[in-house]
Scaffold this motif. Structure first.
Motif, PDB file in Angstrom:
ATOM      1  N   GLU A 199       0.832  -1.212   0.000  1.00  0.00           N
ATOM      2  CA  GLU A 199       0.000   0.000   0.000  1.00  0.00           C
ATOM      3  C   GLU A 199       0.861   1.255   0.000  1.00  0.00           C
ATOM      4  O   GLU A 199       0.606   2.200  -0.755  1.00  0.00           O
ATOM      5  N   LYS A 200       1.883   1.276   0.848  1.00  0.00           N
ATOM      6  CA  LYS A 200       2.761   2.447   0.908  1.00  0.00           C
ATOM      7  C   LYS A 200       3.566   2.602  -0.376  1.00  0.00           C
ATOM      8  O   LYS A 200       3.806   3.726  -0.839  1.00  0.00           O
ATOM      9  N   ARG A 201       3.975   1.494  -0.962  1.00  0.00           N
ATOM     10  CA  ARG A 201       4.709   1.582  -2.230  1.00  0.00           C
ATOM     11  C   ARG A 201       3.807   2.119  -3.351  1.00  0.00           C
ATOM     12  O   ARG A 201       4.249   2.889  -4.202  1.00  0.00           O
ATOM     13  N   GLU A 202       2.542   1.723  -3.327  1.00  0.00           N
ATOM     14  CA  GLU A 202       1.608   2.224  -4.328  1.00  0.00           C
ATOM     15  C   GLU A 202       1.383   3.723  -4.169  1.00  0.00           C
ATOM     16  O   GLU A 202       1.307   4.467  -5.151  1.00  0.00           O
ATOM     17  N   LEU A 203       1.279   4.183  -2.909  1.00  0.00           N
ATOM     18  CA  LEU A 203       1.117   5.617  -2.659  1.00  0.00           C
ATOM     19  C   LEU A 203       2.318   6.400  -3.165  1.00  0.00           C
ATOM     20  O   LEU A 203       2.176   7.503  -3.721  1.00  0.00           O
ATOM     21  N   ILE A 204       3.510   5.846  -2.978  1.00  0.00           N
ATOM     22  CA  ILE A 204       4.715   6.510  -3.470  1.00  0.00           C
ATOM     23  C   ILE A 204       4.704   6.575  -4.998  1.00  0.00           C
ATOM     24  O   ILE A 204       5.071   7.598  -5.588  1.00  0.00           O
ATOM     25  N   GLN A 205       4.270   5.498  -5.647  1.00  0.00           N
ATOM     26  CA  GLN A 205       4.200   5.523  -7.117  1.00  0.00           C
ATOM     27  C   GLN A 205       3.194   6.569  -7.595  1.00  0.00           C
ATOM     28  O   GLN A 205       3.415   7.240  -8.621  1.00  0.00           O
ATOM     29  N   ASN A 206       2.107   6.750  -6.849  1.00  0.00           N
ATOM     30  CA  ASN A 206       1.141   7.803  -7.192  1.00  0.00           C
ATOM     31  C   ASN A 206       1.787   9.185  -7.063  1.00  0.00           C
ATOM     32  O   ASN A 206       1.549  10.079  -7.889  1.00  0.00           O
ATOM     33  N   ASP A 207       2.595   9.356  -6.012  1.00  0.00           N
ATOM     34  CA  ASP A 207       3.295  10.634  -5.833  1.00  0.00           C
ATOM     35  C   ASP A 207       4.306  10.875  -6.957  1.00  0.00           C
ATOM     36  O   ASP A 207       4.471  12.005  -7.431  1.00  0.00           O
ATOM     37  N   ILE A 208       4.982   9.822  -7.370  1.00  0.00           N
ATOM     38  CA  ILE A 208       5.949   9.949  -8.469  1.00  0.00           C
ATOM     39  C   ILE A 208       5.230  10.353  -9.757  1.00  0.00           C
ATOM     40  O   ILE A 208       5.710  11.217 -10.511  1.00  0.00           O
ATOM     41  N   ALA A 209       4.067   9.758  -9.993  1.00  0.00           N
ATOM     42  CA  ALA A 209       3.286  10.115 -11.185  1.00  0.00           C
ATOM     43  C   ALA A 209       2.876  11.584 -11.133  1.00  0.00           C
ATOM     44  O   ALA A 209       2.940  12.300 -12.151  1.00  0.00           O
ATOM     45  N   ALA A 210       2.468  12.049  -9.947  1.00  0.00           N
ATOM     46  CA  ALA A 210       2.083  13.460  -9.792  1.00  0.00           C
ATOM     47  C   ALA A 210       3.282  14.376  -9.983  1.00  0.00           C
ATOM     48  O   ALA A 210       3.165  15.458 -10.579  1.00  0.00           O
ATOM     49  N   LEU A 211       4.439  13.959  -9.507  1.00  0.00           N
ATOM     50  CA  LEU A 211       5.656  14.744  -9.687  1.00  0.00           C
ATOM     51  C   LEU A 211       5.954  14.940 -11.170  1.00  0.00           C
ATOM     52  O   LEU A 211       6.236  16.056 -11.625  1.00  0.00           O
ATOM     53  N   HIS A 212       5.891  13.866 -11.941  1.00  0.00           N
ATOM     54  CA  HIS A 212       6.124  13.959 -13.386  1.00  0.00           C
ATOM     55  C   HIS A 212       5.048  14.815 -14.064  1.00  0.00           C
ATOM     56  O   HIS A 212       5.357  15.599 -14.962  1.00  0.00           O
ATOM     57  N   HIS A 213       3.817  14.671 -13.621  1.00  0.00           N
ATOM     58  CA  HIS A 213       2.703  15.383 -14.253  1.00  0.00           C
ATOM     59  C   HIS A 213       2.820  16.897 -14.069  1.00  0.00           C
ATOM     60  O   HIS A 213       2.646  17.660 -15.023  1.00  0.00           O
ATOM     61  N   PHE A 214       3.131  17.330 -12.837  1.00  0.00           N
ATOM     62  CA  PHE A 214       3.115  18.759 -12.540  1.00  0.00           C
ATOM     63  C   PHE A 214       4.469  19.447 -12.715  1.00  0.00           C
ATOM     64  O   PHE A 214       4.532  20.677 -12.799  1.00  0.00           O
ATOM     65  N   TYR A 215       5.574  18.677 -12.745  1.00  0.00           N
ATOM     66  CA  TYR A 215       6.893  19.308 -12.760  1.00  0.00           C
ATOM     67  C   TYR A 215       7.765  18.843 -13.921  1.00  0.00           C
ATOM     68  O   TYR A 215       8.961  19.109 -13.931  1.00  0.00           O
ATOM     69  N   SER A 216       7.197  18.176 -14.920  1.00  0.00           N
ATOM     70  CA  SER A 216       7.998  17.526 -15.957  1.00  0.00           C
ATOM     71  C   SER A 216       8.911  18.480 -16.721  1.00  0.00           C
ATOM     72  O   SER A 216       9.977  18.092 -17.188  1.00  0.00           O
ATOM     73  N   LYS A 217       8.531  19.741 -16.851  1.00  0.00           N
ATOM     74  CA  LYS A 217       9.316  20.686 -17.650  1.00  0.00           C
ATOM     75  C   LYS A 217      10.401  21.403 -16.846  1.00  0.00           C
ATOM     76  O   LYS A 217      11.177  22.172 -17.405  1.00  0.00           O
ATOM     77  N   HIS A 218      10.434  21.172 -15.562  1.00  0.00           N
ATOM     78  CA  HIS A 218      11.297  22.001 -14.719  1.00  0.00           C
ATOM     79  C   HIS A 218      12.287  21.220 -13.857  1.00  0.00           C
ATOM     80  O   HIS A 218      13.038  21.824 -13.107  1.00  0.00           O
ATOM     81  N   LEU A 219      12.262  19.899 -13.950  1.00  0.00           N
ATOM     82  CA  LEU A 219      13.148  19.103 -13.102  1.00  0.00           C
ATOM     83  C   LEU A 219      13.864  18.043 -13.920  1.00  0.00           C
ATOM     84  O   LEU A 219      13.321  17.513 -14.896  1.00  0.00           O
ATOM     85  N   ASP A 220      15.094  17.740 -13.497  1.00  0.00           N
ATOM     86  CA  ASP A 220      15.809  16.590 -14.028  1.00  0.00           C
ATOM     87  C   ASP A 220      15.606  15.458 -13.028  1.00  0.00           C
ATOM     88  O   ASP A 220      15.996  15.570 -11.857  1.00  0.00           O
ATOM     89  N   TYR A 221      15.001  14.371 -13.489  1.00  0.00           N
ATOM     90  CA  TYR A 221      14.636  13.300 -12.566  1.00  0.00           C
ATOM     91  C   TYR A 221      15.689  12.198 -12.522  1.00  0.00           C
ATOM     92  O   TYR A 221      16.247  11.826 -13.556  1.00  0.00           O
ATOM     93  N   PRO A 222      15.911  11.629 -11.354  1.00  0.00           N
ATOM     94  CA  PRO A 222      16.665  10.369 -11.294  1.00  0.00           C
ATOM     95  C   PRO A 222      15.731   9.245 -11.736  1.00  0.00           C
ATOM     96  O   PRO A 222      14.561   9.476 -12.060  1.00  0.00           O
ATOM     97  N   ASP A 223      16.208   8.020 -11.722  1.00  0.00           N
ATOM     98  CA  ASP A 223      15.350   6.914 -12.136  1.00  0.00           C
ATOM     99  C   ASP A 223      14.285   6.632 -11.076  1.00  0.00           C
ATOM    100  O   ASP A 223      14.310   7.174  -9.978  1.00  0.00           O
ATOM    101  N   ASN A 224      13.343   5.765 -11.433  1.00  0.00           N
ATOM    102  CA  ASN A 224      12.197   5.504 -10.558  1.00  0.00           C
ATOM    103  C   ASN A 224      12.626   4.960  -9.200  1.00  0.00           C
ATOM    104  O   ASN A 224      12.065   5.341  -8.161  1.00  0.00           O
TER     105      ASN A 224
END
Length: 347
Positions: A147-172
């Motif tokens: 459950e906690k891992r799924e919540l983190i994956q949801n947060d990662i998806a939101a991070l990419h969705h809202f900040y994709s143009k402004h951040l350099d991301y490490p891997d998943n």
């Protein structure tokens, strides 16, 4: 390096605490009310509901704040605050303009985005990391359930969705670790009325281990955390803060600790359970406090907090009970809020 950091913190050092991992230890005596140390936020985010009444940079409450000229959603005391916050706010500014009312990342996502940006802008240690660096935070990755891992994956998806143009991301995998670190080591900033103002990362404060019988309390001046003694601390003694509200009985406290921090507490109060009877009686109270009672509690809490802040100037302090008072107030307010919500939905 350890000795230099301890000197900078004025009589404190990081050490290996038996059964607890890293911890913070006193090298000299601290009196009740004395400031042990302060820590500026590594990064901080003002909660969205407080925008317009508090500065997005320093969290000061002021009237006549100036808007960001571009997004019109961030507010600042002055040009200096705006310039200082710009390296972080620019992550959100264009995104706010693009998404408009649909811009709604969680505070955890916003905080993590700022950590990523700060690590790129300022790769060397900061004044917030005199003892503990953000990259060295515990993640407890091996203890996360599905459950906690799924919540983190949801947060990662939101991070990419809202900040994709402004951040350099490490891997998943690296992002999973970072979100787990933020979840375990983030702090909620509250004002003097115990209202939620935002979230922040305070690395040197995160170094302290938990006890339900803490010897310090953490308070906030804007985005600065202050750690003060609530009882006398002797040389060699470990510094403990409380991670949770202390008004709950032992079983409930440890359920909360296991769920959020993956350990159980073995302090004196948890071992003896001597205060559980009184705490259970408090938890059984069904009637929420009246509005006047809440106002009285807030007024009293303000006075106690002010006295606490002045305590370093006093020779003696009698009956200093700020920690349980703060917890009592938070429980009362939470109960009142829950009662009002239930009334609303019943209608």
């Amino acid at each position: 390096m350890r000795s230099e950091a301890a000197a900078q913190l004025g009589g404190l050092e990081m050490f290996a605490s038996a059964g607890k991992g890293r911890g913070l230890r006193a090298l000299r005596r601290f009196a009740v009310g004395e400031l042990l140390y302060s820590c500026p936020a590594y990064v901080a985010v003002l909660t969205v509901s407080e925008r317009g009444s508090h500065c997005d940079g320093c969290f000061a409450r002021k009237e006549g704040l100036s808007k960001c000229g571009r997004c019109k959603q961030a507010f600042y005391c002055n040009v200096e605050c705006q310039k200082e916050d710009w390296p972080m706010h620019k992550l959100e500014c264009a995104s706010m303009c693009t998404f408009g009312q649909n811009w709604h990342p969680s505070e955890t996502v916003r905080l993590t985005a700022r950590v990523l940006a700060k690590q790129k802008i300022h790769p060397e240690r900061t004044p917030s990391e005199r003892l503990l660096a953000v990259k060295d935070f515990e993640s407890h990755l091996d203890k996360l359930d599905n459950e906690k891992r799924e919540l983190i994956q949801n947060d990662i998806a939101a991070l990419h969705h809202f900040y994709s143009k402004h951040l350099d991301y490490p891997d998943n995998a690296a992002l999973v670790v970072l979100f787990a670190q933020v979840n375990c080591n983030g702090f909620t900033i509250e004002d003097e009325e115990l209202s939620h103002l935002g979230s922040a990362i305070f690395p040197d404060v995160a170094l302290m281990n938990h006890s339900c019988c803490p010897n310090v309390i953490v308070t906030y001046k804007g985005t600065l955390a202050e750690v003060r003694a609530v009882r006398e601390i002797e040389p060699g003694e470990e510094i403990f803060s409380s991670y949770i509200d202390l008004l709950y009985p032992t079983e409930d406290r440890n359920d909360r600790l296991r769920d959020s921090y993956f350990f159980s507490c073995d302090c004196r109060e948890c071992t003896t359970k001597e205060k559980d009877k009184e705490k259970l009686e408090i938890c059984k109270l069904n009637d929420p406090p009246s509005a006047e009672t809440v106002k009285d509690m807030i007024r009293y809490a303000r006075n106690v907090i002010e006295e606490f802040r002045r305590a370093k100037h006093y020779k003696y302090i009698l009956c200093l009970t700020l920690t349980p008072l703060a917890c009592d107030l938070k429980i009362l307010l939470a109960g009142h809020q829950k009662h009002m919500q239930e009334k609303y939905y019943d209608q």
